[in-house]
Scaffold this motif. Structure first.
Motif, PDB file in Angstrom:
ATOM      1  N   MET A  10       0.791  -1.223   0.000  1.00 26.54           N
ATOM      2  CA  MET A  10       0.000   0.000   0.000  1.00 26.54           C
ATOM      3  C   MET A  10       0.826   1.278   0.000  1.00 26.54           C
ATOM      4  SD  MET A  10      -3.143   1.110   2.360  1.00 26.54           S
ATOM      5  CE  MET A  10      -3.164   2.829   2.787  1.00 26.54           C
ATOM      6  N   ILE A  11       1.885   1.305   0.765  1.00 29.09           N
ATOM      7  CA  ILE A  11       2.709   2.515   0.859  1.00 29.09           C
ATOM      8  C   ILE A  11       4.114   2.151   0.365  1.00 29.09           C
ATOM      9  CG2 ILE A  11       3.466   4.397   2.361  1.00 29.09           C
ATOM     10  CD1 ILE A  11       1.234   3.571   4.314  1.00 29.09           C
ATOM     11  N   PRO A  12       4.315   2.131  -0.958  1.00 28.45           N
ATOM     12  CA  PRO A  12       5.585   1.646  -1.509  1.00 28.45           C
ATOM     13  C   PRO A  12       6.813   2.427  -1.031  1.00 28.45           C
ATOM     14  CG  PRO A  12       4.010   2.146  -3.263  1.00 28.45           C
ATOM     15  CD  PRO A  12       3.394   2.559  -1.971  1.00 28.45           C
ATOM     16  N   ASP A  13       6.648   3.702  -0.747  1.00 25.59           N
ATOM     17  CA  ASP A  13       7.802   4.512  -0.331  1.00 25.59           C
ATOM     18  C   ASP A  13       8.096   4.412   1.158  1.00 25.59           C
ATOM     19  OD1 ASP A  13       5.404   5.854   0.197  1.00 25.59           O
ATOM     20  OD2 ASP A  13       6.365   7.818   0.122  1.00 25.59           O
ATOM     21  N   ALA A  14       7.281   3.684   1.899  1.00 24.10           N
ATOM     22  CA  ALA A  14       7.486   3.537   3.340  1.00 24.10           C
ATOM     23  C   ALA A  14       7.567   2.048   3.676  1.00 24.10           C
ATOM     24  CB  ALA A  14       6.345   4.188   4.114  1.00 24.10           C
ATOM     25  N   PHE A  15       8.749   1.567   3.926  1.00 21.37           N
ATOM     26  CA  PHE A  15       8.936   0.155   4.252  1.00 21.37           C
ATOM     27  C   PHE A  15       8.419  -0.103   5.662  1.00 21.37           C
ATOM     28  CE2 PHE A  15      11.690  -3.246   6.002  1.00 21.37           C
ATOM     29  CZ  PHE A  15      11.189  -4.283   5.223  1.00 21.37           C
ATOM     30  N   LEU A  16       7.418  -0.951   5.777  1.00 20.04           N
ATOM     31  CA  LEU A  16       6.828  -1.282   7.071  1.00 20.04           C
ATOM     32  C   LEU A  16       7.186  -2.725   7.415  1.00 20.04           C
ATOM     33  CD1 LEU A  16       3.337   0.405   6.602  1.00 20.04           C
ATOM     34  CD2 LEU A  16       5.209   1.193   8.062  1.00 20.04           C
ATOM     35  N   ALA A  17       8.369  -2.888   7.997  1.00 20.68           N
ATOM     36  CA  ALA A  17       8.827  -4.225   8.386  1.00 20.68           C
ATOM     37  C   ALA A  17       7.831  -4.829   9.366  1.00 20.68           C
ATOM     38  CB  ALA A  17      10.207  -4.132   9.025  1.00 20.68           C
ATOM     39  N   HIS A  18       7.489  -6.095   9.127  1.00 18.53           N
ATOM     40  CA  HIS A  18       6.508  -6.751   9.979  1.00 18.53           C
ATOM     41  C   HIS A  18       6.637  -8.264   9.839  1.00 18.53           C
ATOM     42  CE1 HIS A  18       4.569  -6.720   6.044  1.00 18.53           C
ATOM     43  NE2 HIS A  18       3.845  -7.743   6.466  1.00 18.53           N
ATOM     44  N   GLY A  19       5.930  -8.962  10.706  1.00 14.97           N
ATOM     45  CA  GLY A  19       5.917 -10.414  10.666  1.00 14.97           C
ATOM     46  C   GLY A  19       4.751 -10.936  11.475  1.00 14.97           C
ATOM     47  N   TYR A  20       4.710 -12.248  11.600  1.00  9.52           N
ATOM     48  CA  TYR A  20       3.667 -12.893  12.401  1.00  9.52           C
ATOM     49  C   TYR A  20       4.210 -13.202  13.793  1.00  9.52           C
ATOM     50  CZ  TYR A  20       0.598 -13.362   8.390  1.00  9.52           C
ATOM     51  OH  TYR A  20      -0.235 -13.088   7.327  1.00  9.52           O
ATOM     52  N   ALA A  21       3.359 -13.066  14.791  1.00  7.84           N
ATOM     53  CA  ALA A  21       3.769 -13.251  16.186  1.00  7.84           C
ATOM     54  C   ALA A  21       4.263 -14.669  16.462  1.00  7.84           C
ATOM     55  CB  ALA A  21       2.618 -12.907  17.124  1.00  7.84           C
ATOM     56  N   HIS A  22       3.799 -15.658  15.710  1.00  2.40           N
ATOM     57  CA  HIS A  22       4.205 -17.045  15.942  1.00  2.40           C
ATOM     58  C   HIS A  22       5.485 -17.419  15.188  1.00  2.40           C
ATOM     59  CE1 HIS A  22       1.744 -17.211  12.272  1.00  2.40           C
ATOM     60  NE2 HIS A  22       2.570 -18.175  11.907  1.00  2.40           N
ATOM     61  N   ALA A  23       6.010 -16.523  14.365  1.00  6.56           N
ATOM     62  CA  ALA A  23       7.191 -16.826  13.552  1.00  6.56           C
ATOM     63  C   ALA A  23       8.483 -16.604  14.336  1.00  6.56           C
ATOM     64  CB  ALA A  23       7.195 -15.959  12.299  1.00  6.56           C
ATOM     65  N   SER A  24       9.544 -17.211  13.840  1.00  5.88           N
ATOM     66  CA  SER A  24      10.843 -16.970  14.474  1.00  5.88           C
ATOM     67  C   SER A  24      11.224 -15.504  14.272  1.00  5.88           C
ATOM     68  CB  SER A  24      11.910 -17.895  13.875  1.00  5.88           C
ATOM     69  OG  SER A  24      12.042 -17.648  12.493  1.00  5.88           O
ATOM     70  N   HIS A  25      11.963 -14.968  15.167  1.00 11.40           N
ATOM     71  CA  HIS A  25      12.416 -13.571  15.147  1.00 11.40           C
ATOM     72  C   HIS A  25      11.276 -12.560  15.353  1.00 11.40           C
ATOM     73  CE1 HIS A  25      16.219 -15.201  13.881  1.00 11.40           C
ATOM     74  NE2 HIS A  25      15.663 -15.719  12.803  1.00 11.40           N
ATOM     75  N   ALA A  26      10.143 -13.015  15.854  1.00  7.46           N
ATOM     76  CA  ALA A  26       9.019 -12.102  16.096  1.00  7.46           C
ATOM     77  C   ALA A  26       9.397 -10.993  17.062  1.00  7.46           C
ATOM     78  CB  ALA A  26       7.818 -12.876  16.634  1.00  7.46           C
ATOM     79  N   ALA A  27      10.264 -11.292  18.009  1.00  7.36           N
ATOM     80  CA  ALA A  27      10.650 -10.286  19.009  1.00  7.36           C
ATOM     81  C   ALA A  27      11.347  -9.085  18.372  1.00  7.36           C
ATOM     82  CB  ALA A  27      11.550 -10.914  20.066  1.00  7.36           C
ATOM     83  N   ARG A  28      11.939  -9.280  17.195  1.00  2.29           N
ATOM     84  CA  ARG A  28      12.662  -8.189  16.527  1.00  2.29           C
ATOM     85  C   ARG A  28      11.785  -7.341  15.610  1.00  2.29           C
ATOM     86  NH1 ARG A  28      17.849 -10.785  13.868  1.00  2.29           N
ATOM     87  NH2 ARG A  28      16.768 -12.752  14.037  1.00  2.29           N
ATOM     88  N   GLN A  29      10.575  -7.783  15.357  1.00  6.42           N
ATOM     89  CA  GLN A  29       9.712  -7.084  14.409  1.00  6.42           C
ATOM     90  C   GLN A  29       9.005  -5.893  15.073  1.00  6.42           C
ATOM     91  OE1 GLN A  29       9.579  -7.556  11.262  1.00  6.42           O
ATOM     92  NE2 GLN A  29      10.591  -9.543  11.093  1.00  6.42           N
ATOM     93  N   PRO A  30       9.001  -4.736  14.427  1.00 10.46           N
ATOM     94  CA  PRO A  30       8.290  -3.581  14.994  1.00 10.46           C
ATOM     95  C   PRO A  30       6.771  -3.691  14.868  1.00 10.46           C
ATOM     96  CG  PRO A  30       9.288  -2.994  12.893  1.00 10.46           C
ATOM     97  CD  PRO A  30       9.733  -4.392  13.208  1.00 10.46           C
ATOM     98  N   LEU A  31       6.294  -4.478  13.887  1.00 13.26           N
ATOM     99  CA  LEU A  31       4.860  -4.689  13.672  1.00 13.26           C
ATOM    100  C   LEU A  31       4.604  -6.182  13.606  1.00 13.26           C
ATOM    101  CD1 LEU A  31       4.434  -2.173  10.707  1.00 13.26           C
ATOM    102  CD2 LEU A  31       3.977  -1.718  13.110  1.00 13.26           C
ATOM    103  N   LEU A  32       3.654  -6.634  14.411  1.00 16.10           N
ATOM    104  CA  LEU A  32       3.325  -8.058  14.413  1.00 16.10           C
ATOM    105  C   LEU A  32       1.851  -8.281  14.119  1.00 16.10           C
ATOM    106  CD1 LEU A  32       5.285  -9.489  17.483  1.00 16.10           C
ATOM    107  CD2 LEU A  32       5.774  -9.839  15.049  1.00 16.10           C
TER     108      LEU A  32
END
Length: 145
Positions: free
Chosen positions: A51-73
């Motif tokens: 949706m916002i190509p010029d704004a990278f919104l790093a995210h992941g799923y709460a059950h995935a590995s490295h979830a603790a490092r994600q700013p958006l879950l």
């Protein structure tokens, strides 16, 4: 604590979550997006990338590995492995676990309007909470009464 009610009238939730996520990140906060519907979380996942190509919104799923490092879950539960203090309910259903966070966003459409009204009244009895209401008018979000 603050609770923001977002009444969806023009855009679906997967178009609104990226806006909230971007503002959350700009404020230096982390966000947990909760929905009981896996398909809805998948749509939000795609929208966060597209949706916002010029704004990278790093995210992941709460059950995935490295979830603790994600700013958006994205999650079906109210547990935030990333220690988020902001939570968004994409499915329009309030959960009492929100009271453990600093700020909550309840996004709802016409089908959840009565639930949102009940929630507004219930939360109005808690003096420690601030409530705000947002509604879309002519493509812009406006704070309502």
């Amino acid at each position: 604590m603050q609770v923001d009610f977002w009444q969806l009238s023009e855009d679906p939730v997967e178009r609104v979550i990226p806006l909230i996520a971007r503002r959350t990140r700009q404020a230096g906060e982390k966000l947990l997006v909760v929905s009981s519907m896996g398909e809805q979380l998948e749509k939000i996942d795609r929208s966060l990338w597209e949706m916002i190509p010029d704004a990278f919104l790093a995210h992941g799923y709460a059950h995935a590995s490295h979830a603790a490092r994600q700013p958006l879950l994205l999650s079906q539960e109210c547990t935030a492995p990333n220690a988020a203090q902001f939570i968004a309910f994409a499915d329009g259903q309030w959960r009492e676990e929100a009271l453990q966070f600093d700020r909550a966003f309840l996004l709802f459409g016409d089908e959840q309007l009565e639930h949102a009204r009940d929630c507004w009244r219930m939360l109005g009895k808690r003096k420690e909470l601030q409530r705000r209401f947002w509604k879309q008018e002519n493509g812009k979000w406006r704070e309502g009464p």
